[in-house]
Design a protein around this motif. Sequence first.
Motif, mmCIF file in Angstrom:
data_model
loop_
_atom_site.group_PDB
_atom_site.id
_atom_site.type_symbol
_atom_site.label_atom_id
_atom_site.label_comp_id
_atom_site.label_asym_id
_atom_site.label_seq_id
_atom_site.Cartn_x
_atom_site.Cartn_y
_atom_site.Cartn_z
ATOM 1 N N ALA A 17 7.821 87.291 47.310
ATOM 2 C CA ALA A 17 8.690 87.976 46.361
ATOM 3 C C ALA A 17 10.036 88.321 46.998
ATOM 4 C CB ALA A 17 8.000 89.244 45.846
ATOM 5 N N GLN A 18 9.983 88.745 48.263
ATOM 6 C CA GLN A 18 11.225 89.087 48.961
ATOM 7 C C GLN A 18 12.124 87.844 49.084
ATOM 8 O OE1 GLN A 18 10.938 88.988 53.133
ATOM 9 N NE2 GLN A 18 12.658 90.385 53.543
ATOM 10 N N LEU A 19 11.519 86.724 49.471
ATOM 11 C CA LEU A 19 12.303 85.489 49.623
ATOM 12 C C LEU A 19 12.875 85.026 48.284
ATOM 13 C CD1 LEU A 19 10.068 83.548 52.181
ATOM 14 C CD2 LEU A 19 12.319 84.585 52.576
ATOM 15 N N ALA A 23 16.733 84.594 47.386
ATOM 16 C CA ALA A 23 17.197 83.283 46.926
ATOM 17 C C ALA A 23 17.899 83.409 45.578
ATOM 18 C CB ALA A 23 16.020 82.320 46.819
ATOM 19 N N ARG A 24 17.308 84.178 44.689
ATOM 20 C CA ARG A 24 17.915 84.337 43.367
ATOM 21 C C ARG A 24 19.286 84.951 43.467
ATOM 22 N NH1 ARG A 24 13.933 86.756 38.939
ATOM 23 N NH2 ARG A 24 16.020 87.272 38.170
ATOM 24 N N SER A 25 19.390 85.954 44.325
ATOM 25 C CA SER A 25 20.695 86.591 44.465
ATOM 26 C C SER A 25 21.696 85.608 45.079
ATOM 27 C CB SER A 25 20.518 87.889 45.262
ATOM 28 O OG SER A 25 21.508 88.033 46.204
ATOM 29 N N ALA A 26 21.242 84.805 46.047
ATOM 30 C CA ALA A 26 22.144 83.828 46.676
ATOM 31 C C ALA A 26 22.577 82.750 45.679
ATOM 32 C CB ALA A 26 21.464 83.183 47.883
ATOM 33 N N PHE A 27 21.611 82.202 44.923
ATOM 34 C CA PHE A 27 21.947 81.127 43.976
ATOM 35 C C PHE A 27 22.752 81.654 42.789
ATOM 36 C CE2 PHE A 27 18.108 78.928 45.843
ATOM 37 C CZ PHE A 27 18.824 77.882 46.412
ATOM 38 N N SER A 28 22.613 82.954 42.501
ATOM 39 C CA SER A 28 23.418 83.526 41.418
ATOM 40 C C SER A 28 24.861 83.709 41.849
ATOM 41 C CB SER A 28 22.858 84.883 40.978
ATOM 42 O OG SER A 28 21.616 84.716 40.350
ATOM 43 N N ALA A 29 25.055 83.938 43.143
ATOM 44 C CA ALA A 29 26.408 84.234 43.630
ATOM 45 C C ALA A 29 27.143 82.974 44.082
ATOM 46 C CB ALA A 29 26.349 85.239 44.773
ATOM 47 N N ARG A 30 26.379 81.979 44.557
ATOM 48 C CA ARG A 30 27.019 80.789 45.107
ATOM 49 C C ARG A 30 26.404 79.528 44.495
ATOM 50 N NH1 ARG A 30 26.000 84.161 49.219
ATOM 51 N NH2 ARG A 30 24.307 83.037 50.248
ATOM 52 N N SER A 31 27.114 78.411 44.699
ATOM 53 C CA SER A 31 26.577 77.155 44.167
ATOM 54 C C SER A 31 25.423 76.683 45.051
ATOM 55 C CB SER A 31 27.675 76.096 44.120
ATOM 56 O OG SER A 31 27.915 75.606 45.418
ATOM 57 N N GLY A 65 12.988 80.133 41.888
ATOM 58 C CA GLY A 65 13.879 81.173 41.387
ATOM 59 C C GLY A 65 14.260 80.931 39.935
ATOM 60 N N LEU A 66 14.510 79.670 39.641
ATOM 61 C CA LEU A 66 14.892 79.261 38.302
ATOM 62 C C LEU A 66 13.786 79.536 37.298
ATOM 63 C CD1 LEU A 66 17.451 77.890 37.520
ATOM 64 C CD2 LEU A 66 16.273 75.712 37.591
#
Lengths: 204, 204
Positions: A17-19, A23-31, A65-66
Amino acid sequence: MPRPRRRVRLDTDERRAQLLALARSAFSARSYDDVSVDDLAREAKISKGLLYHYFPTKRDLYVAGLREIAEELVQRVTSIPTNLPPVERVRQGLDAYLDHVQQHAKAFVSLMRGGIGSDPEVSQVVEGVRARFAAQFLEGLPVTSTMVNDPKVQVVIRGWIGFVESVSIDWCANPRIPRNELRELLAQILLSIMTGAAPQLLPR
Amino acid sequence: MPRPRRRVRLDTDERRAQLLALARSAFSARSYDDVSVDDLAREAKISKGLLYHYFPTKRDLYVAGLREIAEELVQRVTSIPTNLPPVERVRQGLDAYLDHVQQHAKAFVSLMRGGIGSDPEVSQVVEGVRARFAAQFLEGLPVTSTMVNDPKVQVVIRGWIGFVESVSIDWCANPRIPRNELRELLAQILLSIMTGAAPQLLPR
């Protein structure tokens, strides 16, 4: 014996869950291309090897994440009571959709523009969301299965979802009109389309 | 002196055109990931090194092919005389669009589903096509620049293009209704949308 085993399993779930959250936060902020697995492992304070134990590739992390984001979107939209008047349901559904789009703008745009390329799993997630929206829309309408299976009706509903997606992608990058106006416009367009192409679906 | 130089340039152009034609046919028949540069070089009867001289990466080959296909699509759609009645122009535009979609089904679907991933050049090609369709639609209509710049009008036109794209992608995979019916439905939906959301754009 059972206790330590359970504890290990809990830790595993927590780590996963932590990962996923990172990941979700990273993919939401960057491509997609700009997200680095090294950075994610560093943020999670684990080795890259351990990260790959949970998610063998960056793609797996992205797809997981998607799926979570897609599931939340579907939950939001489908939790609207089906006993409301159809126009009100469409309005509330659009509100839930636009909330989600605003919150996950980057992930949403890269998802819909195919952030990860021609990926069958990604297509499946996106198609699944579309199919559930279409089903949700039809549920609670005074329609028969003949109407629902009318290919013209399916084309119209699918097309409207495409309309909403295109406009939302554009609106994330370039909010030309206020959100409330956008919602009203999208709701009104659905009514116009239905009136013109599938009047049998409109409750009298 | 000028003659041999020109001959070399011609050969270069011919080679480039040959590679592009092979690539387009490969990308139209198979997905991006399934197209191999080795196979293309073999088909062209040249070394892989020489192929890379013309197109440094598979992605370059893909984007060049895509640009050519996109350009042909725009040419087809924008060659329709603007002095025809608007409904007739829309109908002919849709015919040209659907011809193209049928002819390049695989390339079209992978293009629109983001066959190559989050690629700025690919997005630019796709966005360019959409912008030119929107401009073409507005050309010849009795509209003022105030109407054209109305953000609501822009949302509506963009959304309709998204509608047509979604429905066409779906139709390639699953032709639920005959092509003529699809064309009429799409034309009629544009009229319904315009009547509801931007009646000022409809000629009386």
